[in-house]
Design a protein around this motif. Sequence first.
Motif, PDB file in Angstrom:
ATOM      1  N   PRO A 211       0.938  -1.906  -0.195  1.00  0.00           N
ATOM      2  CA  PRO A 211      -0.468  -0.131   0.296  1.00  0.00           C
ATOM      3  C   PRO A 211       0.939   1.293  -0.433  1.00  0.00           C
ATOM      4  N   PHE A 212       2.089   1.388   0.880  1.00  0.00           N
ATOM      5  CA  PHE A 212       3.125   2.452   0.497  1.00  0.00           C
ATOM      6  C   PHE A 212       3.227   2.996  -1.149  1.00  0.00           C
TER       7      PHE A 212
ATOM      8  N   VAL B 159       2.035   1.972  -3.609  1.00  0.00           N
ATOM      9  CA  VAL B 159       1.313   2.109  -4.993  1.00  0.00           C
ATOM     10  C   VAL B 159       0.954   3.970  -4.259  1.00  0.00           C
ATOM     11  N   ALA B 160       0.494   3.904  -2.891  1.00  0.00           N
ATOM     12  CA  ALA B 160       0.613   5.354  -2.459  1.00  0.00           C
ATOM     13  C   ALA B 160       1.218   6.340  -2.813  1.00  0.00           C
ATOM     14  N   GLY B 161       2.867   6.197  -2.701  1.00  0.00           N
ATOM     15  CA  GLY B 161       3.891   6.519  -3.331  1.00  0.00           C
ATOM     16  C   GLY B 161       2.811   7.276  -4.771  1.00  0.00           C
TER      17      GLY B 161
ATOM     18  N   VAL C 229       1.197   6.796  -6.532  1.00  0.00           N
ATOM     19  CA  VAL C 229      -0.266   7.714  -6.651  1.00  0.00           C
ATOM     20  C   VAL C 229       0.092   9.269  -6.345  1.00  0.00           C
ATOM     21  N   VAL C 230       1.127   9.671  -5.761  1.00  0.00           N
ATOM     22  CA  VAL C 230       1.260  11.705  -4.800  1.00  0.00           C
ATOM     23  C   VAL C 230       2.173  11.426  -6.208  1.00  0.00           C
TER      24      VAL C 230
ATOM     25  N   GLY D  92       5.868  11.612  -3.006  1.00  0.00           N
ATOM     26  CA  GLY D  92       5.861   9.839  -3.218  1.00  0.00           C
ATOM     27  C   GLY D  92       6.943   9.380  -3.139  1.00  0.00           C
TER      28      GLY D  92
ATOM     29  N   ILE E 142       7.253   8.653   0.206  1.00  0.00           N
ATOM     30  CA  ILE E 142       5.897   7.736   1.134  1.00  0.00           C
ATOM     31  C   ILE E 142       6.099   5.809   0.058  1.00  0.00           C
TER      32      ILE E 142
END
Length: 61
Positions: free
Chosen positions: A28-29, A31-33, A35-36, A45, A48
Amino acid sequence: MKLSQIIFLFFFAISIQGCIVGSVVAAPFKVAGAVVNVVTPDVVGDTIAGTGDVLDTVIPF
């Protein structure tokens, strides 16, 4: 007999994969990175996503 062979092959496949728990926790980290990174500067990003890499390295199993 057949069930024991299937279970053995399952555990053998998991043991070859390596650190599956760390990878699941870090996903999740990462993927979030990614996206950010699209919305904000790359530094945010990447930080993250770097957290996900650290978690993947720290979790030993």
